[in-house]
Design an enzyme around this catalytic site. Structure first.
Site, PDB file in Angstrom:
ATOM      1  N   ASP A   2       0.877  -1.166   0.000  1.00  0.00           N
ATOM      2  CA  ASP A   2       0.000   0.000   0.000  1.00  0.00           C
ATOM      3  C   ASP A   2       0.916   1.219   0.000  1.00  0.00           C
ATOM      4  O   ASP A   2       2.071   1.148   0.426  1.00  0.00           O
ATOM      5  CB  ASP A   2      -0.965   0.012   1.191  1.00  0.00           C
ATOM      6  CG  ASP A   2      -2.138   0.968   0.928  1.00  0.00           C
ATOM      7  OD1 ASP A   2      -2.051   1.754  -0.041  1.00  0.00           O
ATOM      8  OD2 ASP A   2      -3.134   0.945   1.676  1.00  0.00           O
TER       9      ASP A   2
HETATM   10  C1  BGC Z   1      -4.930   3.353  -0.103  1.00  0.00           C
HETATM   11  C2  BGC Z   1      -5.004   2.322  -1.199  1.00  0.00           C
HETATM   12  C3  BGC Z   1      -4.823   2.982  -2.531  1.00  0.00           C
HETATM   13  C4  BGC Z   1      -3.491   3.701  -2.537  1.00  0.00           C
HETATM   14  C5  BGC Z   1      -3.152   4.382  -3.833  1.00  0.00           C
HETATM   15  C6  BGC Z   1      -3.705   4.239  -0.218  1.00  0.00           C
HETATM   16  O1  BGC Z   1      -3.813   5.341   0.612  1.00  0.00           O
HETATM   17  O2  BGC Z   1      -4.962   2.728   1.153  1.00  0.00           O
HETATM   18  O3  BGC Z   1      -6.234   1.634  -1.134  1.00  0.00           O
HETATM   19  O4  BGC Z   1      -4.928   2.050  -3.559  1.00  0.00           O
HETATM   20  O5  BGC Z   1      -3.512   4.697  -1.526  1.00  0.00           O
HETATM   21  O6  BGC Z   1      -3.884   5.532  -4.011  1.00  0.00           O
END
Ligand code: BGC
Length: 748
Positions: A243
């Site tokens: 993540d």
């Molecule tokens: C989120 C993810 C997301 C990623 C990219 C993170 O803050 O938890 O679900 O895909 O950002 O934007």
């Protein structure tokens, strides 16, 4: 019947080794970390492209430059806005999940993406979790059965799904660091099954590790989750993507099974798996074999996506913003809207919904002699900010630039045309509501708290409270005055993405902005007021006894307003069911009772397997609306349940279902299994199987539903395996978890 496999599961061993042998260490390292917020570098001399990712779950996110969180801002990244996962799960229709996945995959490819960062399949452990709208259900089986076809739909388009967030990521408070402790049985029975199915049966080409810690280790380098469970036990050979900003060390992450480091900062060369890793390998602190393992997984995914070699000429091209996609968004939305209450109108024998043509027809106006001289339009008063608000652009990384979004007000107006007068009042005041596009939340997302806390006694806060009170009173008065002039009053309220959002949990389960007071006032004026709730997660509804008609639409995509109007007007017969329990009040939840939600630092999942209905049923707590509940404009009868065992020991049930009303409609036949006597404590019952059945008025069908192993098995911690104890089991069948009138005992 839908097949469950989500993609091409070939492993391309020889081709991968051949390419790997030609890559330098520097090139390999470039492939395993972001060189832009959403992409990695390729290796041009070998024909290896970079991997381009994009959020998200409800549509392909707007375009960002590589190194800025201010969207590019052109007009070519408007997309189809699909119903959120909660809404999709409410359809209890895996075919629609497949179609929705197809739209998402086709649009992702159409926008030139390789990986779509969806679906979110974490379990809804607590109603206050800010990202619940992105997740499907409190039940692992419903989550799994909706996620698999969604993944398949995505991946059929040569785009990788990226199931997220692995694992035990069930709150937003302290999300970057919170350390979650869940017992082994709950882990295996509740939190992991959907992930296991997504990688084993759905063949999701990628998976995203969660931000949080699990039993003392960050998920990005959790040996237990990534090495032991995901790779070893489940045999996963896809790509683990971090993540964004969930990594915390070079050696730890390099030696873990996480493959591709992504983050939200622009120091791409300083990411743990960039220059620091290069130096560590050169110094002999990290074995180059760790880098190779990651590159292998990435190359395998690229082969599966037809990104490499001559097969790239055959890769699907995708397409976005087609009328077919919009039609699919509508089809899903119309089955996602849940009718929760529909009682008889004040002083009449017919129910509030649907509104009939007679309710809406022009009224003749006569002169003193009885001659019709003109006609009066009926007046619908729609009240509430959510009647007009667009939600697509909010919620965190799930935000998208929807090509359009039909609001409830627009939905009603376009359906009813010029012979009905529809007026709107905002009804409740939302202080300082910014245009969602002005808010740049992701840049600050690595900070422990996205929102600072304000001093309640400051002059600024006092002035704000005064402003709120004054505006609230004014809007309430205005709404009530209008409601008094109405033939029909429709309130559309609920939450918005200031509440249903990434990075923050809700503080309580109450309706914000003084809506309770407003709804009560409207019910005083017109007891037949139709209450529509537009929200990603449940709210307390202290006026519920008095509301005769209650319609729930989660965030149901670009066609929400059209679908809602069609439900209210009876063109669509509602068939959605709650994919989660709606408790009466937050204090009824187990997480509130044990204080183990939304804390910083360490959170213990003390409730174990008793999540959602498994808890309410065990304690005999009556919820506002139970898991699996939802009404229709017609009625169904169920009879003649039989549970049959085949010679290969597989089980199936048959049941007679009849539409006994006068409208075509659909019922979700739900099958739950209980194990009344067991050596370990079991839930009262667990969802085992379900099927949505469409029937014409008067039509009767025998439905056959294969049973699964849910409810028959439990996870035996000692034996480290799912086991079935011999003995008696009860199979219950009905149309909601609290309405299973048919039961059959079987002995295994
Ligand atoms: C989120 C993810 C997301 C990623 C990219 C993170 O803050 O938890 O679900 O895909 O950002 O934007």
């Amino acid at each position: 019947m839908l097949t469950r496999t989500g993609g091409n599961n070939m492993n391309y061993k020889l081709q991968i080794e051949e390419l790997l042998g030609q890559l330098t260490l520097e090139e390999k390292i470039d492939m395993i970390h972001g060189c832009g917020f959403f992409r990695t570098k390729g290796v041009e001399r070998l024909g290896i492209p970079g991997v381009v990712t994009s959020d998200g779950p409800m549509g392909v996110r707007m375009q960002f430059p590589d190194d800025s969180w201010i969207p590019v801002g052109k007009t070519d990244d408007y997309v189809t806005y699909n119903p959120s996962n909660s809404a999709l799960a409410a359809t209890w229709n895996p075919e629609l999940a497949y179609e929705s996945g197809k739209v998402l995959g086709e649009e992702a490819r159409g926008r030139g993406k390789d990986v779509i960062l969806a679906p979110g399949i974490n379990i809804k452990r607590d109603p206050l979790c800010g990202r619940n709208f992105e997740y499907m259900s409190e039940d692992p089986y419903l989550t799994e059965t909706m996620a698999l076809p969604l993944i398949r739909g995505i991946q059929e388009n040569d785009v990788a799904a990226c199931v997220k967030h692995f694992a035990v990521n069930n709150q937003e408070t302290d999300r970057m660091a919170v350390d979650t402790y869940v017992d082994e049985r709950a882990l295996r029975e509740i939190y992991l099954p959907a992930f296991k199915a997504a990688v084993q049966e759905g063949c999701s080409y990628s998976i995203m590790n969660a931000y949080n810690q699990f039993r003392g280790h960050f998920c990005s380098e959790s040996k237990e989750l990534l090495d032991d469970i995901l790779r070893e036990e489940w045999g996963y050979d896809g790509v683990v993507i971090s993540d964004w900003g969930s990594t915390h060390s070079t050696k730890g992450v390099a030696e873990s099974s996480m493959d591709m480091e992504m983050s939200v900062t622009t120091d791409f060369e300083d990411y743990y798996l960039a220059r620091p890793l290069l130096e560590a390998v050169r110094k002999g602190e990290v074995d180059e074999a760790c880098v190779d393992a990651k590159v292998r997984n990435i190359l395998r995914m690229m082969f599966r996506l037809k990104m490499l070699g001559g097969q790239a000429c055959e890769r699907k091209q995708g397409v976005y913003d087609t009328s077919e996609h919009r039609q699919k968004a509508y089809e899903a939305a119309k089955e996602a809207i849940i009718l929760l209450k529909n009682e008889e109108r004040e002083g009449e024998r017919r129910r509030v919904l649907p509104l009939s043509p007679a309710d809406l027809a022009m009224q003749p106006v006569s002169d003193a002699a009885g001659k019709v001289i003109s006609a009066r339009k009926r007046r619908i008063v729609m009240i509430g900010h959510n009647a007009v608000y667009h939600h697509a652009g909010g919620g965190g990384s799930a935000e998208i630039k929807a090509l359009y979004e039909i609001s409830p007000l627009l939905g009603m107006k376009k359906a009813l045309g010029g012979n009905v007068e529809i007026v709107h009042a905002q009804g409740y005041y939302i202080p300082g509501k910014k245009d969602v596009n002005e808010v740049n939340w992701q840049e600050a997302s690595l900070e422990r708290r996205v929102m600072g806390e304000k001093d309640p006694d400051s002059e600024e806060q006092k002035a704000l409270r005064k402003e709120i009170e004054e505006n609230r009173a004014k809007l309430l008065q205005e709404a009530c005055a209008l409601a008094k002039t109405a033939d029909i009053v429709i309130f559309v309220g609920g939450l918005n993405h200031d509440y249903d959002t990434e990075g923050r949990d809700r503080a309580d389960m109450k309706l914000p902005y003084g809506q309770d007071e407003l709804i009560r006032a409207l019910l005083d004026i017109n007891p037949d007021t139709i209450v529509v709730m537009h929200a990603g997660s449940p709210v307390e509804m202290p006026w519920l006894d008095r509301a005769k008609a209650l319609v729930w639409c989660y965030f149901s995509g670009m066609e929400t307003g059209s679908a809602l109007a069609d439900v209210l007007l009876g063109k669509v017969n509602p068939s959605a069911k709650l994919p989660e329990t709606f408790p009466v009040k937050y204090s009824d939840t187990v997480t509130c009772k044990n204080g183990e939600f939304g804390k910083e630092g360490r959170v213990e999942y003390k409730e174990g397997i008793f999540v959602g209905y498994r808890y309410y049923e065990k304690e005999g707590i009556k919820p506002a609306f139970s898991f699996g509940y939802g009404l229709s404009y017609t009625q169904f009868s169920l009879k003649d349940l039989k549970v049959l065992q085949a010679p290969d020991h597989s089980l199936k049930l048959t049941v007679q279902v009849k539409n006994t009303g006068d409208r075509a409609g659909a019922e979700v036949i739900q099958c739950y299994v209980s194990d009344p006597v067991c050596s370990v404590e079991r839930p009262v019952k667990e969802l085992n199987a379900y099927q949505k059945v469409f029937l014409q008025p008067g039509e009767e069908k025998q439905v056959t539903i294969p049973l699964t192993e849910r409810g028959f098995v439990y996870y035996d911690v000692e034996r480290k395996a799912f086991v079935t104890e011999p003995g008696e089991y009860v199979v219950s069948v009905g149309n909601a978890s609290d309405n299973c009138l048919l039961q059959e005992c079987i002995v295994l």
